[in-house]
Design a protein around this motif. Structure first.
Motif, PDB file in Angstrom:
ATOM      1  N   ARG A   6      51.186  24.903 -25.082  1.00  0.00           N
ATOM      2  CA  ARG A   6      52.388  24.091 -24.857  1.00  0.00           C
ATOM      3  C   ARG A   6      52.206  23.402 -23.516  1.00  0.00           C
ATOM      4  O   ARG A   6      51.962  24.067 -22.507  1.00  0.00           O
ATOM      5  N   SER A   7      52.288  22.094 -23.469  1.00  0.00           N
ATOM      6  CA  SER A   7      52.022  21.336 -22.243  1.00  0.00           C
ATOM      7  C   SER A   7      53.309  20.767 -21.659  1.00  0.00           C
ATOM      8  O   SER A   7      54.175  20.288 -22.393  1.00  0.00           O
ATOM      9  N   VAL A   8      53.417  20.825 -20.337  1.00  0.00           N
ATOM     10  CA  VAL A   8      54.528  20.228 -19.609  1.00  0.00           C
ATOM     11  C   VAL A   8      53.947  19.159 -18.694  1.00  0.00           C
ATOM     12  O   VAL A   8      53.141  19.463 -17.803  1.00  0.00           O
ATOM     13  N   SER A  59      54.325  25.982 -28.841  1.00  0.00           N
ATOM     14  CA  SER A  59      53.786  27.332 -28.956  1.00  0.00           C
ATOM     15  C   SER A  59      52.570  27.484 -28.057  1.00  0.00           C
ATOM     16  O   SER A  59      51.953  26.504 -27.639  1.00  0.00           O
ATOM     17  N   GLY A  60      52.241  28.732 -27.760  1.00  0.00           N
ATOM     18  CA  GLY A  60      51.083  29.027 -26.948  1.00  0.00           C
ATOM     19  C   GLY A  60      51.392  29.080 -25.466  1.00  0.00           C
ATOM     20  O   GLY A  60      52.507  28.761 -25.029  1.00  0.00           O
ATOM     21  N   PRO A  61      50.418  29.479 -24.654  1.00  0.00           N
ATOM     22  CA  PRO A  61      50.587  29.499 -23.195  1.00  0.00           C
ATOM     23  C   PRO A  61      50.936  28.120 -22.662  1.00  0.00           C
ATOM     24  O   PRO A  61      50.565  27.098 -23.252  1.00  0.00           O
ATOM     25  N   THR A  62      51.628  28.086 -21.533  1.00  0.00           N
ATOM     26  CA  THR A  62      52.081  26.812 -20.957  1.00  0.00           C
ATOM     27  C   THR A  62      51.068  26.257 -19.962  1.00  0.00           C
ATOM     28  O   THR A  62      50.591  26.964 -19.076  1.00  0.00           O
ATOM     29  N   VAL A  63      50.753  24.980 -20.122  1.00  0.00           N
ATOM     30  CA  VAL A  63      49.892  24.251 -19.187  1.00  0.00           C
ATOM     31  C   VAL A  63      50.733  23.154 -18.553  1.00  0.00           C
ATOM     32  O   VAL A  63      51.326  22.332 -19.256  1.00  0.00           O
ATOM     33  N   VAL A  64      50.797  23.128 -17.231  1.00  0.00           N
ATOM     34  CA  VAL A  64      51.583  22.131 -16.503  1.00  0.00           C
ATOM     35  C   VAL A  64      50.631  21.132 -15.859  1.00  0.00           C
ATOM     36  O   VAL A  64      49.719  21.522 -15.122  1.00  0.00           O
ATOM     37  N   PHE A  65      50.844  19.845 -16.143  1.00  0.00           N
ATOM     38  CA  PHE A  65      49.969  18.783 -15.649  1.00  0.00           C
ATOM     39  C   PHE A  65      50.656  17.995 -14.533  1.00  0.00           C
ATOM     40  O   PHE A  65      51.820  17.603 -14.662  1.00  0.00           O
ATOM     41  N   CYS A  66      49.905  17.725 -13.453  1.00  0.00           N
ATOM     42  CA  CYS A  66      50.414  16.958 -12.311  1.00  0.00           C
ATOM     43  C   CYS A  66      49.467  15.782 -12.047  1.00  0.00           C
ATOM     44  O   CYS A  66      48.281  15.984 -11.751  1.00  0.00           O
TER      45      CYS A  66
END
Length: 269
Positions: free
Chosen positions: A50-52, A21-28
């Motif tokens: 929500r983390s990707v 849930s929540g806005p998506t944060v994408v980590f690199c």
């Protein structure tokens, strides 16, 4: 390519999703990292985000390429975002070191996909880290992964060249077992060959990203310098710089609570 681990080229990157849930944060992640390096940060952001966690090209379970350049790597991230995490709207994009250069390039290439941008302890210009990374790669390539039967054996082999136990552990996480021996997951031979491109400038002849940018630096790290600020602020005019005291290059792992607090505050702004 390293014959022990060949992969076909492609644009679908390996990902791990934390939270629903929540806005998506994408980590690199950075060089020799993998998406799960941000696992504790992602867990700390739940349930509000929500983390990707992405494996970058030539790392982890993601595809390999024939050569390294930031346009290609960022293009693969952009393709992945379009087809997945950002298919329904822009995402927050976070990148450390090499991953920071990838997310900067991605934001310049496809600004419509990025809401907030977070760049961790890296600049858009060349760093002076070539010899440091070459040393680490030489140490990795010197290991007899084809005949070693335990990670402890490989750790002992590496100890003379890399005396810091924590750094050895970080590098050795890139090993995977194949039958009765080990193999490297990263495209190590190619990355060693193209290390000048890895530590070099991102493409920045034109364009800018006008969204909000958080530029996080470690106070004990030398990767973010005054000389790099003019280019950073030209490309990313809404940059806010934060220095985390007592941290070196791996800010998110060395100062996780401070990093999470700064990140959470910025994403909520």
């Amino acid at each position: 390519m390293n014959a022990s681990r060949e992969r076909s080229a492609g644009t679908t990157l390996a990902e791990t999703v934390v939270g629903d849930s929540g806005p998506t944060v994408v980590f690199c992640h950075g060089l020799f990292g993998r998406g799960r390096n941000f696992g504790s940060i992602a867990s700390a952001l739940t349930p509000h985000y929500r983390s990707v966690l992405l494996d970058m090209p030539n790392h982890g379970a993601s595809p390999w390429t024939d050569r390294f350049d930031y346009e290609t790597a960022a293009g693969m991230v952009v393709d992945h975002l379009r087809s997945g995490p950002a298919s329904e709207g822009p995402v927050h994009l976070v990148g450390h070191s090499m991953g920071g250069k990838i997310v900067m390039t991605a934001a310049l290439m496809a600004p419509e996909l990025v809401d907030h941008l977070v760049v961790v302890d890296i600049a858009p210009t060349s760093s002076a880290a070539t010899s440091e990374f070459e040393h680490l790669m030489d140490a990795m390539l010197s290991l007899d992964v084809e005949h070693a039967t335990t990670r402890q054996e490989l750790d002992r082999q590496m100890a003379e060249e890399v005396p810091e136990a924590g750094l050895r552990g970080f590098l050795l996480q890139n090993l995977r077992r194949e039958g009765d021996h080990f193999a490297w997951e990263p495209n190590l031979t190619m990355l060693h060959r193209d290390i000048d491109a890895v530590v070099g400038d991102i493409p920045h002849d034109e364009g800018e990203f006008d969204g909000p940018v958080l530029w996080v630096a470690g106070s004990e790290s030398g990767y973010v310098t005054e000389d790099s600020e003019p280019v950073m602020r030209r490309l990313f005019p809404r940059t806010r710089k934060v220095v985390v005291k007592g941290s070196g290059h791996w800010v998110h792992s060395q100062k996780p609570e401070e990093f999470t607090a700064v990140l959470r505050g910025f994403l909520a702004s």
